[in-house]
Design a protein around this motif. Structure first.
Motif, mmCIF file in Angstrom:
data_model
loop_
_atom_site.group_PDB
_atom_site.id
_atom_site.type_symbol
_atom_site.label_atom_id
_atom_site.label_comp_id
_atom_site.label_asym_id
_atom_site.label_seq_id
_atom_site.Cartn_x
_atom_site.Cartn_y
_atom_site.Cartn_z
ATOM 1 N N TYR A 169 0.817 -1.213 0.000
ATOM 2 C CA TYR A 169 0.000 0.000 0.000
ATOM 3 C C TYR A 169 0.851 1.264 0.000
ATOM 4 N N VAL A 170 0.489 2.198 -0.868
ATOM 5 C CA VAL A 170 1.042 3.549 -0.866
ATOM 6 C C VAL A 170 -0.135 4.520 -0.849
ATOM 7 N N PRO A 171 0.016 5.689 -0.231
ATOM 8 C CA PRO A 171 -1.099 6.637 -0.126
ATOM 9 C C PRO A 171 -1.302 7.441 -1.412
ATOM 10 N N LYS A 172 -1.594 6.745 -2.461
ATOM 11 C CA LYS A 172 -1.790 7.322 -3.790
ATOM 12 C C LYS A 172 -2.938 6.563 -4.451
ATOM 13 N N ARG B 8 -4.624 2.862 -3.342
ATOM 14 C CA ARG B 8 -6.036 2.674 -2.980
ATOM 15 C C ARG B 8 -6.689 1.638 -3.889
ATOM 16 N N ASN C 283 2.449 -1.031 4.487
ATOM 17 C CA ASN C 283 2.971 0.258 4.049
ATOM 18 C C ASN C 283 4.358 0.374 4.667
ATOM 19 N N TYR D 19 4.977 6.721 2.125
ATOM 20 C CA TYR D 19 4.683 6.404 3.520
ATOM 21 C C TYR D 19 3.386 7.091 3.926
ATOM 22 N N ALA D 20 2.457 6.318 4.441
ATOM 23 C CA ALA D 20 1.141 6.847 4.801
ATOM 24 C C ALA D 20 1.188 7.541 6.159
ATOM 25 N N GLU E 45 -4.105 9.111 6.723
ATOM 26 C CA GLU E 45 -4.252 8.089 5.679
ATOM 27 C C GLU E 45 -4.401 6.700 6.290
ATOM 28 N N ILE E 46 -3.613 6.410 7.320
ATOM 29 C CA ILE E 46 -3.708 5.106 7.993
ATOM 30 C C ILE E 46 -5.089 4.929 8.610
ATOM 31 N N VAL F 135 -7.403 3.869 5.895
ATOM 32 C CA VAL F 135 -7.184 2.463 5.546
ATOM 33 C C VAL F 135 -7.822 1.558 6.600
ATOM 34 N N GLN G 162 2.781 -1.265 9.307
ATOM 35 C CA GLN G 162 3.514 -0.110 8.799
ATOM 36 C C GLN G 162 4.936 -0.223 9.325
#
Length: 130
Positions: free
Chosen positions: A7-10, A14, A35, A47-48, A52-53, A56, A71
């Motif tokens: 997972y990446v915060p992009k 998602r 992540n 990195y979230a 963002e976490i 998720v 993470q």
């Protein structure tokens, strides 16, 4: 059955999360979302952050699938973290998001996705956002 999602915060992260949830439901499996950062988390766009976490966690809780969120910041490349986790858990599938990059971009920056595709101990499902 274990499914690992890198997972990446992009948008591509998602999309991978959504597909991982769908695969876990389809296969009756456990989902482990990872992540990771090498340690430069404050400047690492992959990195979230806390907000963002939380998103998720909420998405996972709403999904109803058996899940775990990890993470990691251990000085390792994110690709290595995903591959190592898949091997450790005996994962049957890894899900990652992809984005389009130019040939020069791939050459200069390397490709985390390519490394996961080549080194994962199980099949890798790649998904695009949008």
């Amino acid at each position: 059955m274990v499914i690992v999602v890198g997972y990446v915060p992009k948008p591509e992260g998602r999309a991978a999360l959504d597909r991982g949830i769908a695969e876990a439901k389809l296969r009756g499996g456990r989902l482990v979302v990872l992540n990771a950062s090498r340690g430069d988390a404050l400047v690492d766009a992959g990195y979230a952050g806390v907000q963002e976490i939380e998103l998720v966690k909420s998405r996972l809780a709403d999904s109803g699938v058996d899940h775990e969120l990890r993470q990691l910041v251990r000085g390792h490349e994110p690709a290595d973290e995903v591959v190592d986790l898949a091997a450790e858990l005996g994962a049957e599938l890894v899900v990652i998001g992809m984005r389009h990059r130019s040939a020069v971009g791939k050459f200069l920056l390397g490709s985390t996705a390519q490394r996961i595709l080549m080194d994962a101990p199980c099949p890798v499902l790649t998904v695009k956002s949008g």
